[in-house]
Enzyme design. Structure first.
Site, short mmCIF file in Angstrom:
data_model
loop_
_atom_site.label_atom_id
_atom_site.label_comp_id
_atom_site.label_asym_id
_atom_site.label_seq_id
_atom_site.Cartn_x
_atom_site.Cartn_y
_atom_site.Cartn_z
N LYS A 129 0.82 -1.22 0.00
CA LYS A 129 0.00 0.00 0.00
C LYS A 129 0.86 1.27 0.00
O LYS A 129 0.56 2.23 -0.72
CB LYS A 129 -0.93 -0.01 1.21
N ARG A 146 -10.64 2.83 9.71
CA ARG A 146 -10.34 1.43 10.02
C ARG A 146 -11.53 0.69 10.60
O ARG A 146 -11.50 -0.54 10.70
CB ARG A 146 -9.17 1.35 11.01
N ARG A 163 10.93 -9.11 6.76
CA ARG A 163 11.28 -7.68 6.69
C ARG A 163 12.33 -7.30 7.72
O ARG A 163 12.33 -7.80 8.85
CB ARG A 163 10.04 -6.81 6.89
N ARG A 174 11.62 -5.74 13.23
CA ARG A 174 10.63 -5.09 14.07
C ARG A 174 9.94 -6.09 14.97
O ARG A 174 9.72 -7.25 14.60
CB ARG A 174 9.58 -4.38 13.20
N ARG A 192 -2.32 -9.55 13.34
CA ARG A 192 -2.59 -8.27 12.68
C ARG A 192 -3.45 -8.46 11.44
O ARG A 192 -4.32 -7.64 11.15
CB ARG A 192 -1.27 -7.59 12.31
#
Length: 602
Positions: free
Chosen positions: A95, A171, A206, A235, A246
């Site tokens: 995104k 959201r 990532r 992270r 998530r």
């Protein structure tokens, strides 16, 4: 195309540009370029005459045009409604990359609530101070603070002039509704779709460069040097367990939001190279932009308050009136067709903030005056509506009329007999919606509980000498601003032998009944006193106008419904008769065989 203004431009004003759908228009459109706030056209002097013919160009000049056309003519046409876009995508869906490319191509103002929060806190604004109090204690910032922040950002001049790209917000359904209440609505809502396994792989691999903020991936996008690789960190929320959590949260949120934007949602396959994804995104946004320009330059083709023989406004995903509607019982496909038609119209009305709504659908299986009336069909419709809103997190109370008096008046209307029991024993899904998000009750003020978000009332109707409206009024008063939806109400007076309902408060009762706004209406049109053949249909699905259709036999056992007229308000029987006869609406007192409609809408 001229990029710089000519000396004569300040003396030229375009009053209107209207394009006709001729082949030359597609060629002309290739010479159009526009920013979100302006449309600029340039023509050579020799082409003005032919161009004005193909484009129906009307120009008002303050100075003689020959002073300008010695060189070239440039028309500036302001467009006050720039592109407005919302985009949603799961973590690692790409995104952020698409947002960068959209902003670069279309010049929109990129708005991310995370960036806004950090900026407001850093600037020490009133909103930032309030938000910081929550952030410092690890709590979520309340919706009203975030919505106020978004509203303030959208009110700035750059967003008004250039248009905006709202990234990852709203959201939740509540946030979406808050934006709706403020009149903030996008032209298109883009959803990037990527399979879960791909998203998990992207996230788990990532790594972040803390010095530059750049994101790498151990397999897909490794660091350029060993020095960079040595300082990369993973992270804390990029573990597989947290990524899956998530994703589940994202899915629940986006499904809830989609109900608000159901007619403008465009889903794009994000499991492709970023250039391929953007090519589809760019094409989509260009189409939306072209439609806005066309709407701004051509105006509205339908004249309000009058019959129109033009095609009705485009209704996404609507396939026209189903055929073979006199085949009873209706097929599952036909029933589901109408359930979806009713649902989409009701969703649009509720999402537009409508609070007092009614659905009037009179296909043969839902018309109590026919011998094929099926209460089960009505219950299926109610279930579809209730479950759809429940899926959006709404607590829905489905209400059936209770007894309306004592003695001989203790019963409910005959066609509602047993309805409450049917609802109680119906299948409400595998996730125990009934008892949590859906509850069954009766019509009346005492049935309104604090936790109820909305109410669906099953066929409220007056009985002989007794009136349901007092109970209805008590319920809507208690409901306040919460939506109340009536399904196939019959609220006209049905007087007893004394005629008491015709003489006591009738005007006020009828005024209250009329306060409910139609969000959906459908009925078949027949010759007077018959139910065969079907002559046509009358349909309205919010927010579109009423449409009168004529049934046409095309081949053996083949038929079609052809639109005759549209009406901004519910047409009278004379209006419909005249539409079939091809006469203007002003003509009255239709007689003869077309008198079949004289009383069906009374």
């Amino acid at each position: 195309m001229l990029l710089n203004p000519l000396p004569c431009v300040s003396h030229l004003k375009a009053t209107r540009i209207t394009t006709s759908p001729t082949p030359s228009c597609s060629l002309i459109s290739t010479s159009l370029s526009f920013s979100p706030s302006q449309l600029s056209l340039s023509f050579s002097a020799s082409s003005i005459s032919s161009l004005s013919t193909s484009l129906n160009l009307r120009i008002g000049l303050e100075l003689p045009v020959k002073k300008c056309i010695q060189n070239k003519l440039q028309v500036i046409c302001a467009i006050n409604d720039p592109l407005k876009v919302m985009i949603s995508g799961a973590p690692a869906s790409g995104k952020g990359t698409q947002c960068e490319m959209i902003v670069q191509k279309f010049g929109l103002v990129h708005i991310s609530t995370g960036d806004l929060l950090r900026a407001e806190v850093a600037a020490g604004t009133e909103i930032g101070i309030k938000a910081k109090e929550y952030m410092n204690t690890g709590r979520l910032v309340p919706d009203e603070i975030v919505t106020a922040m978004v509203r303030a950002r959208l009110s700035l001049e750059d967003a008004k002039e250039k248009g905006w790209l709202l990234d990852g917000y709203p959201r939740t359904s509540a946030q979406a509704q808050s934006l709706e209440d403020l009149g903030i609505r996008p032209d298109v809502y883009i959803v990037l779709e990527v399979p879960d396994e791909i998203l998990i792989n992207r996230c788990v691999g990532r790594q972040l460069d803390p010095m530059t903020g750049k994101i790498y991936h151990v397999r897909n996008f490794p660091p350029e040097t060993e020095e960079i690789k040595a300082r990369l960190v993973t992270r804390a929320d990029d573990t597989e367990e947290k990524v899956i959590s998530r994703l589940e949260i994202y899915k629940r949120n986006v499904e809830a939001v989609l109900a608000t934007y159901v007619n403008i949602v465009k889903k794009i396959d994000g499991n492709r190279p970023k250039e391929k994804v953007f090519e589809e995104t760019k094409t989509l946004l260009s189409q939306v932009q072209d439609e806005k320009v066309k709407a701004a330059t051509t105006g509205n083709a339908v004249t309000k308050g009058r019959s129109s023989n033009l095609s009705p406004p485009k209704q996404d995903n609507w396939r026209g009136v189903p055929t073979r509607l006199n085949n009873i019982p209706h097929s599952k496909e036909i029933r589901e067709y109408f359930y979806e038609d009713v649902l989409q119209a009701t969703l649009r009305a509720v999402n537009d903030g409508k609070k007092r709504l009614k659905v009037e659908i009179s296909i043969p299986e839902l018309d109590p005056s026919t011998d094929v009336y099926r209460i089960g069909t009505l219950m299926e419709l109610v279930r579809v509506l209730a479950l759809s809103f429940a899926d959006d997190g709404k607590r829905v109370k489905v209400c059936v009329q209770g007894s309306m008096g004592e003695g001989s008046l203790a019963g409910m209307p005959l066609q509602l007999a047993g309805t409450r029991k049917i609802l109680e024993f119906m299948d409400w899904g595998d996730y125990e919606a009934k008892g949590t998000f859906i509850n069954i009750g009766s019509i009346g003020g005492r049935e309104v509980d604090e936790q109820d978000d909305m109410f669906i009332l099953v066929a409220p109707q007056n009985a002989f000498g007794n009136c349901i409206i007092d109970d209805l009024r008590a319920m809507t008063d208690a409901a306040g601003s919460r939506p109340v939806i009536l399904i196939n109400p019959k609220l006209k007076d049905v007087p007893g032998s004394s005629g008491i309902m015709q003489t006591m408060g009738r005007d006020k009762r009828l005024e209250y009944a009329a306060s409910f706004e139609n969000c959906y209406s459908f009925r078949l049109l027949y010759y007077a006193g018959t139910q065969y053949p079907i002559m046509g249909a009358l349909r309205m699905a919010y927010p579109f106008p009423y449409e009168v259709y004529k049934r046409v036999d095309e081949a053996p056992r083949k038929e079609n419904y052809v639109i005759l007229s549209t009406f901004e308000k519910k047409p009278t029987s004379d209006d419909i008769n005249n539409a079939f006869l091809g006469k203007p609406r002003e003509m009255k007192n239709t007689s003869g065989i077309w008198g079949f409609l004289n009383a069906i809408l009374s």
